[in-house]
Design an enzyme around this catalytic site. Structure first.
Site, mmCIF file in Angstrom:
data_model
loop_
_atom_site.group_PDB
_atom_site.id
_atom_site.type_symbol
_atom_site.label_atom_id
_atom_site.label_comp_id
_atom_site.label_asym_id
_atom_site.label_seq_id
_atom_site.Cartn_x
_atom_site.Cartn_y
_atom_site.Cartn_z
ATOM 1 N N GLY A 50 2.601 -2.473 -7.626
ATOM 2 C CA GLY A 50 2.185 -1.755 -6.431
ATOM 3 C C GLY A 50 1.641 -0.397 -6.826
ATOM 4 N N THR A 51 0.822 0.171 -5.970
ATOM 5 C CA THR A 51 0.131 1.382 -6.400
ATOM 6 C C THR A 51 0.536 2.623 -5.611
ATOM 7 O OG1 THR A 51 -1.774 0.558 -5.149
ATOM 8 C CG2 THR A 51 -1.790 0.218 -7.501
ATOM 9 N N THR A 52 -0.128 2.984 -4.526
ATOM 10 C CA THR A 52 0.044 4.332 -3.982
ATOM 11 C C THR A 52 0.825 4.346 -2.669
ATOM 12 O OG1 THR A 52 -2.064 4.930 -5.004
ATOM 13 C CG2 THR A 52 -1.195 6.430 -3.347
ATOM 14 N N LYS A 83 4.580 -2.432 1.167
ATOM 15 C CA LYS A 83 5.266 -1.447 0.321
ATOM 16 C C LYS A 83 6.162 -0.505 1.115
ATOM 17 C CE LYS A 83 1.205 -1.509 -2.658
ATOM 18 N NZ LYS A 83 0.110 -0.716 -3.252
ATOM 19 N N ALA A 225 -6.803 1.059 -8.681
ATOM 20 C CA ALA A 225 -5.608 0.278 -8.360
ATOM 21 C C ALA A 225 -5.122 0.501 -6.933
ATOM 22 C CB ALA A 225 -4.483 0.607 -9.340
#
Length: 302
Positions: A50-52, A83, A225
């Site tokens: 997972g990113t941001t 997320k 990403a």
């Protein structure tokens, strides 16, 4: 497990204690994080990441948000990963890092808070929840050092102080209460720049949601990403609100409207230019030689 306790329950089920993690570690250790075989090195593209994620205070609580992309190396593994989760009725957790391990951590954390409340008859304090998450993260340290980190953000409503509070973490389990806003993940450096420019004290909820989206837009603009809103597929970042009423997600309709508004504003703000050779304008116009070009903003063209 030998059944010797009263009413036919195993002894372990009657042991004192309000921590589900302690119970599981003693009686079912294989379900605990960090009990699987480890390796010296782990390829970065072995599991989705997972990113941001971002979070910020507004005048009546906390806004917490995350984009929808997970990557494996340079490949987009998932376009609709979630997320942002409710930890309990008045707190939330957002995840960045190794997606599978992070989601497992969230489920254990949710169960830990629920188990404590059932046994003790009262929920953990917000500081207690933040500390418990820190302890759980520390058990993942060896996996983080092998390239499978988990970096969450925790936020909740403090019924004692009557305010929302934010907590950032590092891979060692370090817990840091953050004033105003925080972010994590691969695009966090770009999201933080947006938050620094846009955040103001005493924001209302609508403006705070817009700022969270703007931060994710900026992160997606520079970090491959991180996903921005997918207008074609109608996939939006997930955003939740935590205040004295509890945890709730922002509706898809509200997210769509906010993202469409941001897209329109940014398209209006973007200034297009054309390169013209003096005296020649048209489809056949060739690129001018150095020193002969004139830059004309479209807004100035008749």
């Amino acid at each position: 497990m030998t059944i010797t306790g009263s009413r036919g329950f195993p002894d372990g089920y009657l042991a004192p204690g309000s921590s589900f993690l302690d119970f599981a570690a003693q009686h079912a250790p294989t379900i605990m994080p960090g009990t699987q075989p480890t390796f010296d090195t782990i390829p970065q593209d072995i599991a989705p990441h997972g990113t941001t994620i971002v979070a910020l205070e507004y005048h009546n609580g906390i806004i917490i948000a995350g984009d929808r992309r997970a990557t494996m190396g340079t490949t987009i593994a998932h376009r609709e990963i979630e997320k942002v989760f409710a930890a309990d009725e008045h707190s939330a957790i957002a995840i960045a890092g190794t997606a599978g391990l992070a989601i497992e951590l969230v489920r254990l954390f949710q169960l830990e808070l629920e188990h404590y409340e059932k046994i003790e008859g009262t929920p953990l304090s917000l500081d207690g929840k933040a500390n418990r998450l820190s302890t759980m993260l520390r058990s993942h340290l060896h996996l983080a050092l092998q390239g499978l980190p988990i970096v969450p953000i925790f936020a909740g409503w403090d019924s004692t102080r009557h305010q929302g509070r934010l907590f950032a973490y590092d891979v060692t389990g370090g817990r840091y209460e953050e004033p105003n806003f925080t972010c994590a993940g691969s695009g966090s450096v770009f999201a933080r720049s947006a938050l620094k420019k846009l955040w103001k004290p005493q924001l209302d909820a609508t403006r705070a949601i817009t700022i969270a989206l703007e931060a994710l837009w900026d992160a997606a603009d520079d970090d491959t990403a991180t996903a921005g809103p997918d207008i074609i597929r109608r996939i939006w970042p997930i955003i939740a609100v935590i205040d004295h009423k509890g945890f709730r997600y922002v509706s898809e309709a509200d997210l769509a409207h906010a993202n469409d508004t941001i897209a329109h504003q940014r398209s209006q703000d973007h200034q297009h230019v054309r390169v013209l050779e003096p005296g020649r304008d048209g489809p056949g116009n060739r690129l001018p030689s150095q020193g002969s070009a004139t830059i004309i903003p479209e807004s100035d063209q008749s």
